[in-house]
Enzyme design. Structure first.
Site, PDB file in Angstrom:
ATOM      1  N   GLU A 182      37.902  38.120  34.413  1.00 21.04           N
ATOM      2  CA  GLU A 182      37.666  37.917  32.990  1.00 21.04           C
ATOM      3  C   GLU A 182      36.322  38.495  32.558  1.00 21.04           C
ATOM      4  O   GLU A 182      35.466  38.814  33.381  1.00 21.04           O
ATOM      5  CB  GLU A 182      37.712  36.418  32.663  1.00 21.04           C
ATOM      6  CG  GLU A 182      39.083  35.833  32.843  1.00 21.04           C
ATOM      7  CD  GLU A 182      39.162  34.358  32.484  1.00 21.04           C
ATOM      8  OE1 GLU A 182      40.290  33.866  32.381  1.00 21.04           O
ATOM      9  OE2 GLU A 182      38.119  33.696  32.317  1.00 21.04           O
ATOM     10  N   ASN A 209      42.673  38.364  38.836  1.00 24.72           N
ATOM     11  CA  ASN A 209      42.211  38.556  37.468  1.00 24.72           C
ATOM     12  C   ASN A 209      40.690  38.483  37.423  1.00 24.72           C
ATOM     13  O   ASN A 209      40.064  37.771  38.205  1.00 24.72           O
ATOM     14  CB  ASN A 209      42.864  37.554  36.498  1.00 24.72           C
ATOM     15  CG  ASN A 209      42.622  36.095  36.820  1.00 24.72           C
ATOM     16  OD1 ASN A 209      42.667  35.675  37.967  1.00 24.72           O
ATOM     17  ND2 ASN A 209      42.397  35.302  35.784  1.00 24.72           N
ATOM     18  N   GLU A 212      47.653  41.830  38.484  1.00 19.76           N
ATOM     19  CA  GLU A 212      48.675  42.839  38.757  1.00 19.76           C
ATOM     20  C   GLU A 212      48.131  44.249  38.568  1.00 19.76           C
ATOM     21  O   GLU A 212      48.320  45.134  39.407  1.00 19.76           O
ATOM     22  CB  GLU A 212      49.889  42.635  37.829  1.00 19.76           C
ATOM     23  CG  GLU A 212      50.541  41.282  37.967  1.00 19.76           C
ATOM     24  CD  GLU A 212      49.989  40.224  37.006  1.00 19.76           C
ATOM     25  OE1 GLU A 212      48.742  40.119  36.866  1.00 19.76           O
ATOM     26  OE2 GLU A 212      50.792  39.488  36.411  1.00 19.76           O
TER      27      GLU A 212
END
Length: 143
Positions: free
Chosen positions: A44, A42, A55
């Site tokens: 951010e 991930n 994903e």
């Protein structure tokens, strides 16, 4: 590749996560049908919406390299700096991306806190009545 090996690859991908706001790091390892594995983490953003899940990072990397056939994905996540304690399921947007490229009754989503406790689900189980390319072809009944 075993489920445990795929989870271990997801744990390694998690180490690259950029999560300065939530401090919740996620890693994913996407297994292509040809045996290739694509990691994702991930990333951010201060504006939140432009952030990207692990994903989707894995899928976008694989698609960029020309892959379109996928067998499974392992996902791990939890507070930064700590081992994952519980399974981390994909968000709805990630499930929809999986629906675009995967056979819902065959694609496996492996969730785990560690490599020795993987739990496998099909995309059908995590996205019942999903909307995919077949819905646009006229081959499926109306929603």
């Amino acid at each position: 590749m075993t489920d445990s090996e795929l989870v271990a690859a997801a744990l390694e991908a998690r180490e690259r996560a950029y999560a300065p706001y939530s401090h919740f790091t996620v890693g994913a390892a996407l297994l292509c049908t040809d045996g290739s594995v694509y990691g994702g983490c991930n990333v951010e953003n201060a504006a939140h919406a432009p952030g990207t899940c692990a994903e989707r990072t894995a899928f976008l990397r694989a698609v960029f390299d020309g892959h379109r056939d996928f067998a499974a994905i392992a996902i791990v996540g939890g507070p930064a700096g700590k081992p994952p304690a519980a399974p981390c399921a994909p968000c709805g947007v990630c499930r929809q991306v999986m629906m675009e490229f995967c056979q819902p009754n065959a694609f496996r989503i492996i969730l785990a806190g560690s490599p020795d406790q993987p739990k496998s689900y099909t995309l059908d189980e995590l996205l019942p009545l999903g909307f995919g390319p077949e819905n646009l072809s006229g081959n499926q009944p109306d929603c």
